[in-house]
Design a protein around this motif. Sequence first.
Motif, short mmCIF file in Angstrom:
data_model
loop_
_atom_site.label_atom_id
_atom_site.label_comp_id
_atom_site.label_asym_id
_atom_site.label_seq_id
_atom_site.Cartn_x
_atom_site.Cartn_y
_atom_site.Cartn_z
N TYR A 32 0.83 -1.20 0.00
CA TYR A 32 0.00 0.00 0.00
C TYR A 32 0.87 1.25 0.00
CZ TYR A 32 -3.07 -3.63 1.92
OH TYR A 32 -3.76 -4.79 2.13
N SER A 33 0.35 2.31 -0.61
CA SER A 33 1.06 3.58 -0.72
C SER A 33 0.48 4.61 0.26
CB SER A 33 0.95 4.12 -2.15
OG SER A 33 1.21 5.50 -2.21
N THR A 34 1.33 5.09 1.16
CA THR A 34 0.92 6.15 2.08
C THR A 34 0.47 7.39 1.33
OG1 THR A 34 2.39 5.38 3.85
CG2 THR A 34 1.74 7.71 3.90
N ASN A 64 -6.43 -3.05 8.09
CA ASN A 64 -5.12 -3.17 8.73
C ASN A 64 -4.89 -2.00 9.69
OD1 ASN A 64 -2.03 -2.67 8.89
ND2 ASN A 64 -2.22 -4.75 8.09
N ILE A 67 -3.11 1.12 8.36
CA ILE A 67 -3.94 1.94 7.47
C ILE A 67 -4.91 2.78 8.30
CG2 ILE A 67 -5.58 1.91 5.55
CD1 ILE A 67 -2.76 0.88 4.84
N SER A 281 -8.97 3.43 -0.51
CA SER A 281 -7.93 2.38 -0.41
C SER A 281 -7.72 1.57 -1.69
CB SER A 281 -8.27 1.43 0.74
OG SER A 281 -9.49 0.76 0.52
N GLY A 285 -3.37 0.21 -3.40
CA GLY A 285 -2.75 -1.08 -3.13
C GLY A 285 -2.52 -1.92 -4.36
N GLU A 391 1.22 -7.97 4.33
CA GLU A 391 0.84 -6.64 3.89
C GLU A 391 2.00 -5.70 4.21
OE1 GLU A 391 -3.58 -5.59 4.54
OE2 GLU A 391 -3.12 -7.08 6.08
N LEU A 393 3.43 -1.54 3.93
CA LEU A 393 3.12 -0.13 3.74
C LEU A 393 4.39 0.61 3.33
CD1 LEU A 393 0.98 2.15 3.97
CD2 LEU A 393 1.73 2.46 6.35
N HIS A 395 6.27 4.29 2.47
CA HIS A 395 6.25 5.74 2.77
C HIS A 395 7.53 6.33 2.18
CE1 HIS A 395 5.52 9.51 4.74
NE2 HIS A 395 6.58 9.41 5.53
#
Length: 431
Positions: A32-34, A64, A67, A281, A285, A391, A393, A395
């Motif tokens: 996932y992209s912040t 999550n 998130i 979201s 992702g 998962e 994340l 940043h």
Amino acid sequence: MDHFTYIKGQLHAEDVPVSAIADAVGTPFYVYSTATLTRHFKLFDEALSWGPHLVCFAMKSNSNQAILKLLADLGAGMDVVSGGEYARARAAGVPGDRIVFSGVGKTADEMRMALTGGIRQFNVESEPEMQRLSAVAQGLGMQAPITIRVNPDVDAKTHEKIATGKSENKFGIPISRAREVYAQAARLPGIKVIGIDVHIGSQLTELEPFELAYAKVAELTRHLRADGHEITRLDLGGGLGIPYARTNEAPPLPTDYGALIQRTVGDLGCEIEIEPGRLISGNAGLLVSEVIYVKQGEDRQFLILDAAMNDLIRPSMYGAYHDIVPVREAAPGTPTTPYDIVGPVCESGDTFAKSREMVPLTEGDLVAFRSAGAYGAVMASEYNTRPLIPEVLVHGDQFAVIRQRPSFDEIINRDTIPAWLVDTPVPAEQE
């Protein structure tokens, strides 16, 4: 828009090469992209800046903890549909006065948990639920703040499994009975009416169904106020869709959606709540997978991946389309070939795409499923004793694993063999 782009021929999540994450955590995994999550939340928040509002993330789309914490720090509320989701939201640091509790089957224990832990409101779905909630609240010496979810009988023009605002759907009370049910609510000692709730479905790609539903909500608001009810809050649900396929017409923007809300109910002086999930979201992702085999069939080639339907159920459950791209960018003009893209689960339904045109791929190549940040990891299972996948994340140029892949021992050791079987010998094979 997202923050997954090719840099020097390699797909990146923000500033991190996707292949570097694969090397570190193994495949398959979600990333996932912040920056994308932040941008999408702020688009909704700014779209409602014309009046008092709260953007409540529909955490059924992605629950999550990392998130939730990221969005809560930006000012988001949370829309929960179970006691487990409520507990997740509170564990992520979301204050109770920013949590709304939706769902058709709230239990007394869940009601009690939310009342004692703090809650913004319950979005009540039926008369029996309202009566039970009143009894639970009264037993605690409290009043439960509620909106009542009305079913406006509006066709959301979306997939039948995610449409919620038609008369045959299980959600809400018929809007034709709303005044009668609000009158009942006013007589219940454990209930405090504060507003109206409506939600007509998910993955809507047109504004017209919203406009029809919100016009009915505006009319109902005026009637209820005339009946003596204090209506100070309108929960307008979520459902704005995202583009899953390159060929699809782009859905409306949050700015257009915000303008529609202002036009239809903005003159009522109510605080506005919305509950977007997918649009915050979804495009934030990727699901990343490795090619195990390229198999030649009778009349087609199969691309067999290490991701499966238990990791991403949407194509099997909804016939959903996800753009699937190579992690290593192909040279311009590279000819494509059709593949049936499948997983290793022992089901014919474990198929992600049929006759999908892709650049030629081989064993060990990585592919990424775009728009996989919503209803991906949250709907995953351990079918075939396949571990839930990590998962991650991202940043900027940093990444962190925000859910680990369990070992086989961790999965198996959750089972318990009853005492009467512990000492039972396993029969020898018959000769």
